[in-house]
Design a protein around this motif. Sequence first.
Motif, mmCIF file in Angstrom:
data_model
loop_
_atom_site.group_PDB
_atom_site.id
_atom_site.type_symbol
_atom_site.label_atom_id
_atom_site.label_comp_id
_atom_site.label_asym_id
_atom_site.label_seq_id
_atom_site.Cartn_x
_atom_site.Cartn_y
_atom_site.Cartn_z
ATOM 1 N N ASP A 6 -11.029 -24.802 -30.972
ATOM 2 C CA ASP A 6 -12.469 -24.591 -31.157
ATOM 3 C C ASP A 6 -12.781 -23.323 -31.950
ATOM 4 O O ASP A 6 -13.830 -23.228 -32.588
ATOM 5 C CB ASP A 6 -13.162 -24.493 -29.789
ATOM 6 N N ARG A 7 -11.883 -22.326 -31.934
ATOM 7 C CA ARG A 7 -12.220 -21.023 -32.493
ATOM 8 C C ARG A 7 -11.121 -20.523 -33.444
ATOM 9 O O ARG A 7 -10.419 -19.542 -33.177
ATOM 10 C CB ARG A 7 -12.409 -20.042 -31.335
ATOM 11 N N LYS A 34 -16.555 -27.203 -34.703
ATOM 12 C CA LYS A 34 -15.787 -26.023 -34.289
ATOM 13 C C LYS A 34 -16.508 -24.740 -34.700
ATOM 14 O O LYS A 34 -17.480 -24.776 -35.451
ATOM 15 C CB LYS A 34 -14.394 -26.093 -34.899
ATOM 16 N N HIS A 35 -16.018 -23.610 -34.215
ATOM 17 C CA HIS A 35 -16.684 -22.325 -34.439
ATOM 18 C C HIS A 35 -15.760 -21.327 -35.123
ATOM 19 O O HIS A 35 -15.258 -20.402 -34.483
ATOM 20 C CB HIS A 35 -17.194 -21.773 -33.104
ATOM 21 N N TYR A 91 -9.300 -16.286 -30.186
ATOM 22 C CA TYR A 91 -9.135 -17.248 -31.284
ATOM 23 C C TYR A 91 -8.001 -18.220 -30.964
ATOM 24 O O TYR A 91 -7.076 -17.900 -30.222
ATOM 25 C CB TYR A 91 -8.930 -16.549 -32.630
#
Lengths: 245, 303
Positions: free
Chosen positions: A101-102, A127-128, A179
Amino acid sequence: MVKQSYFTILSQRQLTSAMYEMVLEGDTSALAAPGQFVNLKLEGFYLRRPISVCTYDSKTMTLLYKVVGKGTAYMATLPAGTKLDILTGLGNGYDTSLSGDRPILCGGGAGVPPMYELAKVLIAEGKHPAVLLGFNTKEEIFYEEEFKALGADVYVATADGSYGTKGFVTHLLDLVKGYTYSYSCGPEPMLKAVYDATNTSGQFSFEERMGCGFGACMGCSCKTKYGNKRICKDGPVLAKEEIIW
Amino acid sequence: MVNTKVQLSSLTLDNPVIPASGTFGFGYEFAELYDINVLGSFSFKGTTKEPRFGNPTPRIAECPEGLINSVGLQNPGIHAVIAEELPKLAKCFHKPVIANISGFSVDEYAYCCELIDKEPQVGLIEVNVSCPNVHNGGMAFGTDAVAAAEVTRAVKAVTTKPVYIKLSPNVTDIVSIAKACEEAGADGISMINTLLGMRIDLNRKKPIIANKMGGFSGPAIFPVALRMVYQVYEAVNIPIIGMGGVSSADDVIEMMLAGATAVQVGAANLIDPFAAKKIVEDLPRAMEQYHISSLKDIIGGAH
């Protein structure tokens, strides 16, 4: 799959003293992943010029390139309307399925452009991404606003401290908590620094002098833990697990 | 209707266009781009007994109308070529292929040629005694008439298929070397390999290529190649595969007029992956333009 076709330059814009943005119109159907590159035939130069794709849609493609020699200097003089013979769909590109996701996207100098399409795709996937950009000085910064406009978190470092955090992209890692993965493109010392400083898996895009750009000449071979690979065809993106420094 | 067929020893080619070794891999990756059966044949990547990574990078330097390469015979080795590469090729290429073999000793040449001779896919063996990018081998055999003849005899003794010796232009007298190969039993001559060249990076003030020098190819060397083919044609009675900077159907015809029976296309494949196909497709047009009905009739026609 390699495709040969003609593109027409729609616009050219100087971003910094050495970086240019070229927008072209043509058949982009062979472009399959962020991190791929195209190979441009320029009049008066025997070998094509491999340039990473910054972003593309169904009709246009944007290339950000640095003037480093006679070929790229000539490219910068080409007016809108110029037709160029271009091979598209070259290289493997980044695999976004592994990002989590990160993911962090680390771009250094002329290695920043492919991060733009990558950020765009990752955001579209929900996602980010955090985008970590490294430049030598404030004057060399480009596309910071464009990355922000995508909705990514953007952090900038300059080697001389004239903007953002003083230092390299690795000095920005502490700013991103938790992350999940790394994607990098930039000079080899930067790739190695990211490789060493990150505690997750990742993908790294390499550069090498190429002959053909589509796997035929073996000019850009490198050794990996999984055998010999061609930067142009089996790369330019290598997985962290296979890289031999 | 024009006739593009040519005869290379026992091998009949639909047309004389052959991608050159080192510019076409083992063919199957180009088969993803077009049907490679339109080609006369192709010469596969130079193969040695042992697998080789080749030289350090950078291996490529641009030149006016050409490039220098110093790949250094990167290849998976003869056993992997037979076990892995040829089966992949068999799925997409249904014509006899030209096997390009290199070595570092007479025994190694003989060993590899004997093995590859047994492969039904192979129609002709091209013995590379002219690679400029490896030490203690390759070109050393092709710059000496006695050594070139020795390799020729050793290979001929263990093979049944036509053996063509690929010669180096980096010699004072290519004719004497071609004649020595003919006398030693070569079925044909393949010429020319690349010219030894060099470029220096003005910013770093050092050679661009890691190995300092490399093989120069591309349209810039076409007149040199043509001249050498012309000279060797006058001196030998075996077929010549001509190459060096060939980039168009016109170049193919010019090379055949100089004395080539078939023509290889090298550097042009690296600029345009469809180059060889385009040349094949353009040949009938060029033949009509120059009033040629059968290509085999023009071989050596300029003499």
